[in-house]
Design an enzyme around this catalytic site. Structure first.
Site, PDB file in Angstrom:
ATOM      1  N   SER A 345      13.907  12.310 106.816  1.00 18.00           N
ATOM      2  CA  SER A 345      13.340  11.921 105.665  1.00 18.00           C
ATOM      3  C   SER A 345      13.303  13.192 104.666  1.00 18.00           C
ATOM      4  O   SER A 345      13.411  13.011 103.489  1.00 18.00           O
ATOM      5  CB  SER A 345      11.831  11.851 106.161  1.00 18.00           C
ATOM      6  OG  SER A 345      10.862  11.900 105.044  1.00 18.00           O
ATOM      7  N   TRP A 348      16.637  12.692 103.135  1.00 19.75           N
ATOM      8  CA  TRP A 348      16.430  11.349 101.907  1.00 19.75           C
ATOM      9  C   TRP A 348      15.955  11.999 100.661  1.00 19.75           C
ATOM     10  O   TRP A 348      16.482  11.516  99.664  1.00 19.75           O
ATOM     11  CB  TRP A 348      15.576  10.329 102.740  1.00 19.75           C
ATOM     12  CG  TRP A 348      15.322   9.281 101.490  1.00 19.75           C
ATOM     13  CD1 TRP A 348      16.235   8.163 101.544  1.00 19.75           C
ATOM     14  CD2 TRP A 348      14.216   9.129 100.717  1.00 19.75           C
ATOM     15  NE1 TRP A 348      15.391   7.273 100.606  1.00 19.75           N
ATOM     16  CE2 TRP A 348      14.431   7.853 100.001  1.00 19.75           C
ATOM     17  CE3 TRP A 348      13.403   9.826 100.182  1.00 19.75           C
ATOM     18  CZ2 TRP A 348      13.446   7.281  99.065  1.00 19.75           C
ATOM     19  CZ3 TRP A 348      12.558   9.565  99.221  1.00 19.75           C
ATOM     20  CH2 TRP A 348      12.504   8.304  98.546  1.00 19.75           C
ATOM     21  N   HIS A 349      14.986  13.006 100.808  1.00 22.44           N
ATOM     22  CA  HIS A 349      14.613  13.422  99.364  1.00 22.44           C
ATOM     23  C   HIS A 349      15.653  14.264  98.543  1.00 22.44           C
ATOM     24  O   HIS A 349      15.425  14.261  97.309  1.00 22.44           O
ATOM     25  CB  HIS A 349      13.121  14.242  99.773  1.00 22.44           C
ATOM     26  CG  HIS A 349      12.105  13.444  99.914  1.00 22.44           C
ATOM     27  ND1 HIS A 349      11.825  13.061 101.464  1.00 22.44           N
ATOM     28  CD2 HIS A 349      11.201  12.918  99.234  1.00 22.44           C
ATOM     29  CE1 HIS A 349      10.657  12.210 101.186  1.00 22.44           C
ATOM     30  NE2 HIS A 349      10.333  12.293  99.842  1.00 22.44           N
ATOM     31  N   GLY A 350      16.508  14.892  99.333  1.00 20.40           N
ATOM     32  CA  GLY A 350      17.362  15.515  98.334  1.00 20.40           C
ATOM     33  C   GLY A 350      18.668  16.161  99.215  1.00 20.40           C
ATOM     34  O   GLY A 350      18.391  16.563 100.430  1.00 20.40           O
ATOM     35  N   PHE A 516      15.533  11.092  93.343  1.00 12.88           N
ATOM     36  CA  PHE A 516      15.696  10.810  94.701  1.00 12.88           C
ATOM     37  C   PHE A 516      16.326   9.490  94.809  1.00 12.88           C
ATOM     38  O   PHE A 516      16.620   9.155  95.970  1.00 12.88           O
ATOM     39  CB  PHE A 516      14.328  11.025  95.673  1.00 12.88           C
ATOM     40  CG  PHE A 516      13.825  12.406  95.517  1.00 12.88           C
ATOM     41  CD1 PHE A 516      14.615  13.458  95.537  1.00 12.88           C
ATOM     42  CD2 PHE A 516      12.466  12.652  95.194  1.00 12.88           C
ATOM     43  CE1 PHE A 516      13.959  14.805  95.442  1.00 12.88           C
ATOM     44  CE2 PHE A 516      11.832  13.936  95.093  1.00 12.88           C
ATOM     45  CZ  PHE A 516      12.469  15.157  95.138  1.00 12.88           C
TER      46      PHE A 516
END
Length: 516
Positions: A345, A348-350, A516
């Protein structure tokens, strides 16, 4: 095109009125055209990318259900909300082919995300690893690709559809235009909520007639989203950006306060986008899932993730955590599953290690919370503190906020090095002596902006508190008499116009989650 731009304030009414004036059979196509136009406002070539993702996932869904024959024969089975199975323990003779199709299509979708978002990050880390070997290699030249807006959102939405079809939880969609609209629906295209096929595809089947109550509630929700974004998030970002850009020029207390304000900023920025998106869809007769539910009133980090970015947290729960084994296995394996889910996770954000650390912290918080839960319950029993007492709930909410705010430091920092440096800087005994000075000194804000910010935060706290107690402000408002409602509508509209005038001529600020 940004929600808070003047272009959108012209675009949305045109789309809305045209949508309800057109015959129902043309409405899907009109929304699809509007959605692609909306997305091409950033870069026209992005349309090719989203079309490719749409084509791959649509073809993959058809092949998963019926094989190549699905392209020649249209099967219209409707079985939303239940698993489509053959029953018993009989083996599916096409299981091998379906698995191959699924992994091939999923790999294609994820490869697009990897190339545009993670290739530079991957190549840079490979180059760093090779420095410790005796292998002589030239420096990798970064791909230098521009990250398409919202790519993580619509790739996950398409991937979720593909997984649902593979699991036989829904039938494959055979109407390409409707499926293309599902992937590209403009209110939630670039920053969510990440919708499930079970919910959104079914609503796109038959366009609904205009509903005054739904339109009114949707517009009120949009106005609340604009209030969160313009009055609170954009104002807080002035202070936060200046302190994070040169935190050593300010005291440790101001760095702490900037981190606290960033927690408010990102909540109002992303929550504001979600409310505008949900409200705009509701005006069009489509209900999207809630994405936030008073997250800073959470009593644990686990509770926080039930309230924050709900569409993403449930996506990872259903498609990553549970398939890994979830909580159905031993305790050590359960903790490993939890950590893997939150590390992914974070990534996923960066494409940066500070996002991975941010995700890892939330995983660690939850593991420690599970381990210390029996101790906390015994301590409360010894002190005769009831589980449902107000003081215990407030204390747990405060601790949860502090933990989440510490993690936000890693999220907001420009990199892992800055986050660790700021953390060392803020752990300073002098920080408490600076609080009075820090609160009265609004770096980068004039007096009116500072007043607007703190008044906005007070209003936000009040509204969230009322909703936390189960009271619907919109329900209360709409129950009042017509005169009161319309006077309120005019005052709200006047306030919105004043905000527009104040921001006229200034470029619209992007939403944080666009990156994102």
């Amino acid at each position: 095109m940004l929600f808070n731009s003047f272009e959108f304030l012209l675009f949305f009414p045109i789309v809305l009125f045209s949508y309800y004036l057109l015959p129902k059979k043309y409405r899907q196509f009109w929304l699809l055209v509007a959605s692609y136009y909306f997305y091409m406002g950033w870069n026209a070539s992005y349309a090719l990318l989203i079309f490719f993702i749409t084509l791959v996932s649509f073809a993959g869904g058809c092949l998963l259900q019926s094989g190549p024959a699905c392209f020649f024969f249209v099967h219209r089975r409707r079985s939303f909300g239940r698993r489509v199975t053959t029953g018993g323990t009989a083996k599916d003779p096409a299981a091998g082919r379906r698995k191959t199709v699924f992994f091939f299509c999923a790999a294609l979708i994820l490869s697009v995300l990897f190339v545009f978002k993670y290739l530079d990050f991957f190549m840079e880390n490979v180059r760093r690893l090779l420095r410790f070997t005796e292998i002589s290699v030239p420096d990798f030249a970064g791909a230098g690709l521009i990250l398409p807006v919202g790519i993580s959102f619509y790739t996950f939405q398409a991937l979720g559809y593909l997984i649902d079809v593979y699991r036989k939880e829904i039938p494959a969609e055979t109407n390409f235009l409707k499926y293309a609209l599902f992937v590209s629906f403009f209110p939630q295209l670039v920053a969510g909520p990440i919708e499930r096929s079970k919910n959104l595809l079914r609503q796109l089947d038959t366009p609904r007639p205009f509903d005054y109550d739904a339109a009114r509630n949707g517009l009120l929700l949009m106005l609340w989203g604009y209030f969160e974004k313009i009055c609170i998030a954009d104002t807080a970002s002035i202070y936060v950006s200046q302190v994070f850009a040169d935190y050593e020029a300010f005291g440790p207390a101001m760095a702490v306060w900037a981190t606290v304000l960033f927690a408010v900023q990102i909540y109002c920025d992303f929550g504001g986008y979600s409310h505008i998106a949900i409200g705009a869809a509701q005006v069009l007769g489509i209900r999207l899932m809630d994405n936030f539910r008073q997250p800073y009133f959470a009593v644990s980090v686990q509770d926080f993730w039930r309230r924050w970015h709900i569409s993403l947290s449930t996506w990872f729960r259903d498609y990553v955590y549970i398939p890994l084994g979830g909580s159905r296995c031993g305790r050590i394996r359960q903790y490993c599953n939890l950590m893997i889910t939150f590390l992914v996770s974070g990534l996923w954000h960066g494409a940066s290690w500070h996002f991975v650390v941010w995700g890892g912290l939330h995983g660690i918080y939850q593991i420690v919370g599970k381990l210390t839960k029996p101790l906390g319950e015994r301590t409360a029993a010894l002190l005769h503190i009831r589980p449902d007492s107000l003081i215990r709930r407030v204390a747990k909410s405060c601790v949860t906020f502090v933990l989440c705010d510490l993690a936000w430091l890693f999220f907001r920092a420009s990199g892992l090095k800055q986050a660790l440096s700021m953390l060392r800087y803020m752990i300073n005994p002098a920080v408490f002596g600076e609080f009075r000075y820090m609160i009265t000194y609004a770096r980068g804000l004039d007096l009116n902006q500072a007043r607007r910010l703190y008044l906005g935060i007070a209003v936000l706290f009040f509204v969230d508190l009322v909703h936390e107690r189960g009271i619907s402000l919109r329900g209360w408002f709409t129950a009042k008499n017509v005169l009161f409602r319309w006077i309120s509508y005019l005052l709200i509209l006047l306030g919105f116009v004043v905000l527009l005038i104040q921001n006229y001529g200034q470029p619209a600020s992007e939403f944080i989650y666009f990156q994102f």
